[in-house]
Design an enzyme around this catalytic site. Sequence first.
Site, PDB file in Angstrom:
ATOM      1  N   ARG A 162      -0.976  -2.710  -4.705  1.00  0.00           N
ATOM      2  CA  ARG A 162       0.040  -2.640  -5.765  1.00  0.00           C
ATOM      3  C   ARG A 162       1.255  -1.869  -5.256  1.00  0.00           C
ATOM      4  O   ARG A 162       1.256  -1.364  -4.159  1.00  0.00           O
ATOM      5  CB  ARG A 162      -0.551  -1.982  -7.017  1.00  0.00           C
ATOM      6  CG  ARG A 162      -1.305  -0.727  -6.630  1.00  0.00           C
ATOM      7  CD  ARG A 162      -1.238   0.375  -7.584  1.00  0.00           C
ATOM      8  NE  ARG A 162       0.113   0.834  -7.845  1.00  0.00           N
ATOM      9  CZ  ARG A 162       0.821   1.645  -7.049  1.00  0.00           C
ATOM     10  NH1 ARG A 162       0.319   2.085  -5.908  1.00  0.00           N
ATOM     11  NH2 ARG A 162       2.034   2.013  -7.381  1.00  0.00           N
ATOM     12  N   GLY A 163       2.281  -1.780  -6.140  1.00  0.00           N
ATOM     13  CA  GLY A 163       3.537  -1.161  -5.725  1.00  0.00           C
ATOM     14  C   GLY A 163       4.424  -2.275  -5.191  1.00  0.00           C
ATOM     15  O   GLY A 163       3.982  -3.109  -4.390  1.00  0.00           O
ATOM     16  N   ALA A 164       5.675  -2.296  -5.671  1.00  0.00           N
ATOM     17  CA  ALA A 164       6.539  -3.443  -5.386  1.00  0.00           C
ATOM     18  C   ALA A 164       6.657  -3.779  -3.886  1.00  0.00           C
ATOM     19  O   ALA A 164       6.386  -4.919  -3.481  1.00  0.00           O
ATOM     20  CB  ALA A 164       7.907  -3.213  -6.015  1.00  0.00           C
ATOM     21  N   ARG A 185       2.247 -11.687 -10.070  1.00  0.00           N
ATOM     22  CA  ARG A 185       2.896 -10.622 -10.853  1.00  0.00           C
ATOM     23  C   ARG A 185       4.387 -10.949 -10.959  1.00  0.00           C
ATOM     24  O   ARG A 185       5.033 -11.192  -9.938  1.00  0.00           O
ATOM     25  CB  ARG A 185       2.680  -9.247 -10.195  1.00  0.00           C
ATOM     26  CG  ARG A 185       1.203  -8.836 -10.132  1.00  0.00           C
ATOM     27  CD  ARG A 185       1.030  -7.354  -9.863  1.00  0.00           C
ATOM     28  NE  ARG A 185       1.298  -6.558 -11.041  1.00  0.00           N
ATOM     29  CZ  ARG A 185       1.406  -5.223 -11.033  1.00  0.00           C
ATOM     30  NH1 ARG A 185       1.305  -4.560  -9.892  1.00  0.00           N
ATOM     31  NH2 ARG A 185       1.638  -4.567 -12.138  1.00  0.00           N
ATOM     32  N   GLN A 218      -1.833   5.566 -12.225  1.00  0.00           N
ATOM     33  CA  GLN A 218      -1.393   5.583 -10.827  1.00  0.00           C
ATOM     34  C   GLN A 218      -0.931   6.975 -10.389  1.00  0.00           C
ATOM     35  O   GLN A 218      -1.049   7.341  -9.223  1.00  0.00           O
ATOM     36  CB  GLN A 218      -0.246   4.583 -10.609  1.00  0.00           C
ATOM     37  CG  GLN A 218      -0.669   3.119 -10.653  1.00  0.00           C
ATOM     38  CD  GLN A 218      -0.548   2.524 -12.036  1.00  0.00           C
ATOM     39  OE1 GLN A 218      -0.644   3.222 -13.042  1.00  0.00           O
ATOM     40  NE2 GLN A 218      -0.329   1.221 -12.115  1.00  0.00           N
ATOM     41  N   ASP A 221      10.727  -1.680  -9.486  1.00  0.00           N
ATOM     42  CA  ASP A 221      10.131  -2.999  -9.221  1.00  0.00           C
ATOM     43  C   ASP A 221      11.198  -4.072  -9.110  1.00  0.00           C
ATOM     44  O   ASP A 221      10.973  -5.129  -8.512  1.00  0.00           O
ATOM     45  CB  ASP A 221       9.125  -3.349 -10.304  1.00  0.00           C
ATOM     46  CG  ASP A 221       7.883  -2.487 -10.135  1.00  0.00           C
ATOM     47  OD1 ASP A 221       7.888  -1.341 -10.616  1.00  0.00           O
ATOM     48  OD2 ASP A 221       6.942  -2.934  -9.454  1.00  0.00           O
ATOM     49  N   ASN A 281      10.895  -0.468 -13.891  1.00  0.00           N
ATOM     50  CA  ASN A 281       9.871   0.313 -13.191  1.00  0.00           C
ATOM     51  C   ASN A 281       8.718   0.540 -14.168  1.00  0.00           C
ATOM     52  O   ASN A 281       8.790   0.129 -15.337  1.00  0.00           O
ATOM     53  CB  ASN A 281      10.452   1.639 -12.687  1.00  0.00           C
ATOM     54  CG  ASN A 281       9.506   2.359 -11.723  1.00  0.00           C
ATOM     55  OD1 ASN A 281       8.980   1.736 -10.785  1.00  0.00           O
ATOM     56  ND2 ASN A 281       9.264   3.633 -11.931  1.00  0.00           N
ATOM     57  N   LYS A 282       7.663   1.166 -13.690  1.00  0.00           N
ATOM     58  CA  LYS A 282       6.449   1.383 -14.498  1.00  0.00           C
ATOM     59  C   LYS A 282       6.769   1.873 -15.902  1.00  0.00           C
ATOM     60  O   LYS A 282       7.612   2.744 -16.080  1.00  0.00           O
ATOM     61  CB  LYS A 282       5.555   2.394 -13.769  1.00  0.00           C
ATOM     62  CG  LYS A 282       4.256   2.749 -14.454  1.00  0.00           C
ATOM     63  CD  LYS A 282       3.407   1.554 -14.818  1.00  0.00           C
ATOM     64  CE  LYS A 282       3.067   0.723 -13.598  1.00  0.00           C
ATOM     65  NZ  LYS A 282       2.521  -0.613 -13.977  1.00  0.00           N
TER      66      LYS A 282
HETATM   67  O1  MRU Z   1       1.796  -1.771 -11.601  1.00  0.00           O
HETATM   68  P1  MRU Z   1       2.107  -1.090 -10.304  1.00  0.00           P
HETATM   69  O2  MRU Z   1       1.184   0.027  -9.976  1.00  0.00           O
HETATM   70  O3  MRU Z   1       2.253  -2.075  -9.166  1.00  0.00           O
HETATM   71  O4  MRU Z   1       3.546  -0.463 -10.581  1.00  0.00           O
HETATM   72  C1  MRU Z   1       4.196   0.227  -9.532  1.00  0.00           C
HETATM   73  C2  MRU Z   1       5.478   0.855  -9.913  1.00  0.00           C
HETATM   74  O5  MRU Z   1       5.953   0.736 -11.029  1.00  0.00           O
HETATM   75  C3  MRU Z   1       6.212   1.581  -8.837  1.00  0.00           C
HETATM   76  O6  MRU Z   1       6.943   2.643  -9.334  1.00  0.00           O
HETATM   77  C4  MRU Z   1       7.170   0.565  -8.182  1.00  0.00           C
HETATM   78  O7  MRU Z   1       6.456  -0.562  -7.757  1.00  0.00           O
HETATM   79  C5  MRU Z   1       7.901   1.141  -7.052  1.00  0.00           C
HETATM   80  S1  MRU Z   1       6.846   1.450  -5.714  1.00  0.00           S
HETATM   81  C6  MRU Z   1       7.707   1.964  -4.344  1.00  0.00           C
END
Ligand code: MRU
Length: 342
Positions: A51-53, A91, A196, A237, A247-248
Amino acid sequence: VTIPEFGQIAWLPDNAGVQILDQTLLPGEERRLEITTIEQMAEAIGRLRVRGAPLIGVAAAMGVAGAIRRLGAAATRRAVLDACDYLGKTRPTAVNLRWALDRMARHADAVEEGETLGRAMVEEAQAIWDEDQAMCRRIGEAGLPLVPTGATVMTHCNAGALATGGIGTALAPVYLAHQAGRRVSVIADETRPLLQGARLTAWELSRAGVPVTVITEGMAASRLRVGDITCVLVGADRIAANGDVANKIGTYGLALAARAHGVPFYVAAPASTFDPATPDGAAIPIEIRKEEEVRGWTGVQWAAPAARVWNPAFDVTPAELVTGYLTDAGRLSAAELGRLRR
Ligand code: MRU
């Protein structure tokens, strides 16, 4: 002081697949999974094992490369396009996923089918990974002046090494400051519903020796009011053309609270997160996830069974709440982002 390797992603021998750290099991268990098919990679991305963009972009590219490589002489451009289409649907919000897959599909266009195509896919995926690592470093350098010795950084979700192929985006300046011998600490928002912040950010920072304190996001405004937060650093994201940031979920509330208390709020992201084709935040697709994620966790249910749940995985922070953007091209204001684009 060195920044540890976290092993969030690796090639299997002969590039015939990908190894990922299963992030759903952290911090309790550090288990690595072998991924050799597109279906396995789609499952891993959809379930947030990876996970994470930036990291889902890197992982998807490596997943395509591994699967095509395994086809050997039977590798076709059609197989690349089908794989990219399939993974692209896992996603919707992080634009890095589409960006990486489009790059793989474009690269396949110029190459002969068969073994050559497999090798070319591996090279392109490796290039995407290498570039991501380099961009993380440059983001860290751009943000280093924001993290002087004695700094306390507040962050949300996980935008560290575990969210990228390198040392992270929002946490990159923290790691570089720590490496430079500065005394820095982090306040990590727990990040409901999938935790997270508590599970991943706290795990990687403690492993690196950076002091970290977990709070629930309901505590963030009170802590900002205390007056000891140097700055808020978060990842993204997708960043729309006007600078609005997806973002999250919870990031928007944090940005509002930071503004109310005069605390600088920075968004850290590599080039792959900027989406000039999306004019503003209202046009960013927001992933809605299952109700079960909010109702409970691993068999324990805490929500009243009759209650419905609204579970958007991301929110949009308007550009006017963002003090600046930490990018691989330096620290920029919203106006400078526009100039860079042009
Ligand atoms: O749902 P996730 O855990 O993939 O969400 C991740 C985030 O929102 C991060 O802040 C974002 O991807 C930036 S990561 C460098």
